[in-house]
Design a protein around this motif. Structure first.
Motif, PDB file in Angstrom:
ATOM      1  N   SER A 104       0.869  -1.186   0.000  1.00 24.16           N
ATOM      2  CA  SER A 104       0.000   0.000   0.000  1.00 24.16           C
ATOM      3  C   SER A 104       0.899   1.227   0.000  1.00 24.16           C
ATOM      4  O   SER A 104       2.121   1.115   0.197  1.00 24.16           O
ATOM      5  N   GLY A 105       0.274   2.389  -0.183  1.00 28.01           N
ATOM      6  CA  GLY A 105       1.043   3.630  -0.138  1.00 28.01           C
ATOM      7  C   GLY A 105       1.637   3.842   1.241  1.00 28.01           C
ATOM      8  O   GLY A 105       2.768   4.319   1.385  1.00 28.01           O
ATOM      9  N   TYR A 106       0.888   3.496   2.254  1.00 25.76           N
ATOM     10  CA  TYR A 106       1.387   3.643   3.631  1.00 25.76           C
ATOM     11  C   TYR A 106       2.648   2.793   3.809  1.00 25.76           C
ATOM     12  O   TYR A 106       3.661   3.240   4.345  1.00 25.76           O
ATOM     13  N   ASN A 109       5.660   4.273   1.719  1.00 23.80           N
ATOM     14  CA  ASN A 109       6.295   5.462   2.303  1.00 23.80           C
ATOM     15  C   ASN A 109       7.080   5.127   3.567  1.00 23.80           C
ATOM     16  O   ASN A 109       8.219   5.573   3.735  1.00 23.80           O
ATOM     17  N   HIS A 130       1.721  13.763   3.791  1.00 26.21           N
ATOM     18  CA  HIS A 130       0.764  12.763   4.283  1.00 26.21           C
ATOM     19  C   HIS A 130       1.302  12.030   5.517  1.00 26.21           C
ATOM     20  O   HIS A 130       2.514  11.867   5.689  1.00 26.21           O
ATOM     21  N   SER A 132       1.558   9.024   6.235  1.00 26.07           N
ATOM     22  CA  SER A 132       2.420   7.865   5.993  1.00 26.07           C
ATOM     23  C   SER A 132       3.880   8.307   5.837  1.00 26.07           C
ATOM     24  O   SER A 132       4.806   7.553   6.171  1.00 26.07           O
ATOM     25  N   ASP A 172       4.949  15.289  -0.895  1.00 25.02           N
ATOM     26  CA  ASP A 172       3.808  14.892  -1.723  1.00 25.02           C
ATOM     27  C   ASP A 172       3.963  15.619  -3.062  1.00 25.02           C
ATOM     28  O   ASP A 172       4.454  16.762  -3.080  1.00 25.02           O
ATOM     29  N   SER A 176      -2.466  16.025  -0.294  1.00 26.52           N
ATOM     30  CA  SER A 176      -3.704  15.259  -0.228  1.00 26.52           C
ATOM     31  C   SER A 176      -4.885  16.018   0.362  1.00 26.52           C
ATOM     32  O   SER A 176      -6.033  15.693   0.066  1.00 26.52           O
ATOM     33  N   ASP A 201       5.904  11.619  -3.543  1.00 24.97           N
ATOM     34  CA  ASP A 201       4.737  10.748  -3.399  1.00 24.97           C
ATOM     35  C   ASP A 201       3.659  11.218  -4.389  1.00 24.97           C
ATOM     36  O   ASP A 201       3.085  12.296  -4.217  1.00 24.97           O
ATOM     37  N   ALA A 203       0.739   9.877  -4.958  1.00 19.06           N
ATOM     38  CA  ALA A 203      -0.551   9.226  -4.670  1.00 19.06           C
ATOM     39  C   ALA A 203      -1.716   9.939  -5.359  1.00 19.06           C
ATOM     40  O   ALA A 203      -2.604   9.291  -5.915  1.00 19.06           O
ATOM     41  N   HIS A 204      -1.714  11.282  -5.310  1.00 22.47           N
ATOM     42  CA  HIS A 204      -2.854  12.030  -5.860  1.00 22.47           C
ATOM     43  C   HIS A 204      -2.551  12.654  -7.214  1.00 22.47           C
ATOM     44  O   HIS A 204      -3.370  13.400  -7.742  1.00 22.47           O
ATOM     45  N   THR A 232       0.375   5.320  -5.801  1.00 19.27           N
ATOM     46  CA  THR A 232      -0.537   4.310  -5.249  1.00 19.27           C
ATOM     47  C   THR A 232      -1.424   3.735  -6.354  1.00 19.27           C
ATOM     48  O   THR A 232      -1.668   4.366  -7.373  1.00 19.27           O
ATOM     49  N   LYS A 235      -6.013   4.804  -5.801  1.00 21.43           N
ATOM     50  CA  LYS A 235      -6.749   6.056  -6.017  1.00 21.43           C
ATOM     51  C   LYS A 235      -7.167   6.108  -7.503  1.00 21.43           C
ATOM     52  O   LYS A 235      -8.101   5.410  -7.875  1.00 21.43           O
ATOM     53  N   GLY A 241      -2.838  -0.989  -3.412  1.00 20.90           N
ATOM     54  CA  GLY A 241      -1.405  -1.277  -3.477  1.00 20.90           C
ATOM     55  C   GLY A 241      -0.629  -0.021  -3.825  1.00 20.90           C
ATOM     56  O   GLY A 241      -1.191   1.079  -3.885  1.00 20.90           O
TER      57      GLY A 241
HETATM   58  C1  LIG Z   1      -0.300  11.406  -0.233  1.00 23.39           C
HETATM   59  C2  LIG Z   1      -0.649  10.023   0.199  1.00 23.39           C
HETATM   60  N1  LIG Z   1       0.327   9.114   0.300  1.00 23.39           N
HETATM   61  C3  LIG Z   1       0.062   7.847   0.693  1.00 23.39           C
HETATM   62  C4  LIG Z   1      -1.206   7.451   1.003  1.00 23.39           C
HETATM   63  C5  LIG Z   1      -1.433   6.056   1.480  1.00 23.39           C
HETATM   64  O1  LIG Z   1      -1.772   5.241   0.415  1.00 23.39           O
HETATM   65  P1  LIG Z   1      -2.583   3.873   0.678  1.00 23.39           P
HETATM   66  O2  LIG Z   1      -4.004   4.287   0.886  1.00 23.39           O
HETATM   67  O3  LIG Z   1      -2.354   3.069  -0.558  1.00 23.39           O
HETATM   68  O4  LIG Z   1      -1.993   3.247   1.896  1.00 23.39           O
HETATM   69  C6  LIG Z   1      -2.261   8.375   0.893  1.00 23.39           C
HETATM   70  C7  LIG Z   1      -3.678   8.056   1.155  1.00 23.39           C
HETATM   71  O5  LIG Z   1      -4.190   7.201   1.622  1.00 23.39           O
HETATM   72  C8  LIG Z   1      -1.977   9.693   0.499  1.00 23.39           C
HETATM   73  O6  LIG Z   1      -2.951  10.597   0.425  1.00 23.39           O
END
Ligand SMILES: Cc1ncc(COP(=O)(O)O)c(C=O)c1O
Length: 404
Positions: A104-106, A109, A130, A132, A172, A176, A201, A203-204, A232, A235, A241
């Motif tokens: 996952s993103g968490y 990171n 974020h 994470s 980021d 987010s 990152d 993610a967004h 990620t 999203k 993942g």
């Molecule tokens: C900027 C950012 N990084 C990482 C994550 C974590 O990603 P994941 O939901 O896949 O764990 C998120 C949101 O959940 C996010 O907004």
């Protein structure tokens, strides 16, 4: 009263109590929320791919072909052909030498930051990164320097102070909760001047900006200039993942050192195959990214016409800051009563005093839905205003991590 009950009481007193709401059916633009039909305005299913028939079919077929679970960590027996194929496709899409999937993103990171930043090093982290990333900094044995939001001068001051030590700058790409874009060009310039690594990152920003949805780094023309790009799959890519794009030696280093990759079960094959189908759709239909941008613009204009300020946002994430957490919850409930679901976001997700409605636009919304929702949200925010109370007493609720 038990300790847990006391803690819950404190959370309630501060207007920070959270409860799980229940969606029935897929993450479309309209959903059933706790049994009632609502317009969904807080999902990160930006391109409408989580519920796309081809993505669903790919996941279902993968379950039949490879089974549901990967059964083990990638370093034991969990690394399957489907993982390798998605890594190759993402590397090609991002123009990167290597790609490594994470759970996952968490996990990406926390794993990457704690691998790269060792004792004696310094991590430079934007104050609105974020959670994470914040947690990755905490897990690393390095020191963390939190620089003012998107402020290259403050970052440079920190880099100068830490000259001679190992340095990792983390940001980021799109923030987010505020929807603004990091000053990546300046960050890369500083990193080169002070010999620091950079991690972004996406993610967004993956699937939402840049040429063909390749992200904020590509949008800034910085392909190949960033040491580690995290993105990620949960999203815009509609699945679950995360991935890390980097050079080959870095990929090998992460496979050998990132504890969140080593000590966690590999991604389930249906999630991997679903993300692969979503990536194919993104490449085939780049018009989805343009539609998202047009919808975001339309919503920004509609909110502004209703007198709502969306701050520094430049993207599909549109914050309307209310301030007090209880007023933000009142606004959320008010909009919900009219059929619009936009979750209130409160500390520790955002800094104290900046509780907000975080509006997330999707390509699958229609213009008339967005115009109507802007009116509903404006009324709900106005009606919540008189209920606005003094800000929460304590800066940080005991038991949560502070924002940075
Ligand atoms: C900027 C950012 N990084 C990482 C994550 C974590 O990603 P994941 O939901 O896949 O764990 C998120 C949101 O959940 C996010 O907004």
């Amino acid at each position: 009263m038990s300790d847990i009950a006391e803690q819950l009481e404190q959370i309630r007193d501060r207007g920070l109590y959270r409860r799980l709401r229940l969606i029935s059916g897929p993450q479309g633009p309209r959903v059933l929320l706790d049994g009632d039909p609502v317009l969904l305005l807080c999902s990160n299913n930006y391109l409408g791919l989580a519920d796309h028939p081809r993505v669903r079919e790919a996941a279902a077929e993968a379950a039949m072909r490879w089974g549901v679970g990967a059964g083990a960590s990638r370093l034991v027996s969990g690394n399957m052909t489907v993982h390798r194929r998605l890594e190759e496709q993402i590397a090609e899409f991002k123009g990167s030498a290597a790609c490594v999937l994470f759970g996952s993103g968490y996990l990406a990171n926390t794993g990457v930051i704690s691998s790269l930043a060792r004792a004696g090093d310094v991590v430079f982290s934007d104050e609105l990164n974020h959670a994470s990333i914040v947690d990755g900094c905490r897990m690393a044995r390095a020191e963390t320097f939190v620089y003012d939001h998107c402020d290259p001068d403050h970052l440079e001051w920190g880099l100068r102070e830490a000259e001679g030590r190992g340095a990792l700058i983390v940001t980021d790409g799109v923030f987010s909760m505020d929807g603004d874009v990091a000053p990546l060009e300046e960050i890369v310039e500083l990193a080169q001047r002070y010999d620091a690594r950079v991690m972004v990152d996406e993610a967004h920003s993956t699937g939402t900006m840049g040429p063909g949805g390749r992200g904020a780094v590509a949008d800034a023309g910085l392909d190949g200039e960033i040491d580690v790009v995290v993105g990620t799959l949960g999203k815009a890519l509609g699945s679950y993942g995360a991935y890390v794009c980097c050079e080959k030696p870095m990929a090998k280093y992460l496979v050998n050192t990132a504890r969140s990759l080593i000590f966690s079960t590999a991604l389930p094959p249906p999630a991997v195959a679903g993300a692969m189908a979503a990536l194919e759709l993104l490449i085939e239909q780049p018009g989805r990214v343009d539609k998202l941008a047009r919808n975001a613009e339309a919503m920004r204009d509609a909110l502004s016409a209703e007198g709502l300020d969306t701050g520094i946002s430049e993207t599909q994430i549109l914050p309307v800051v209310v301030g007090d957490p209880r007023a933000a919850m009142d606004a959320c409930e008010g909009a919900l009563a009219q059929g619009v679901f936009c979750q209130a976001i409160r500390p520790p997700t955002v800094p104290d005093g900046s509780s907000r409605l975080r509006i997330a636009v999707m390509a699958s919304h229609t213009r008339s839905e967005l115009r109507w929702a802007a009116g509903v949200l404006a009324r709900a925010v106005r009606e919540a205003e008189p209920a606005r109370r003094a800000p929460a007493k304590d800066k940080v609720f005991d038991g949560y991590a502070e924002a940075a």
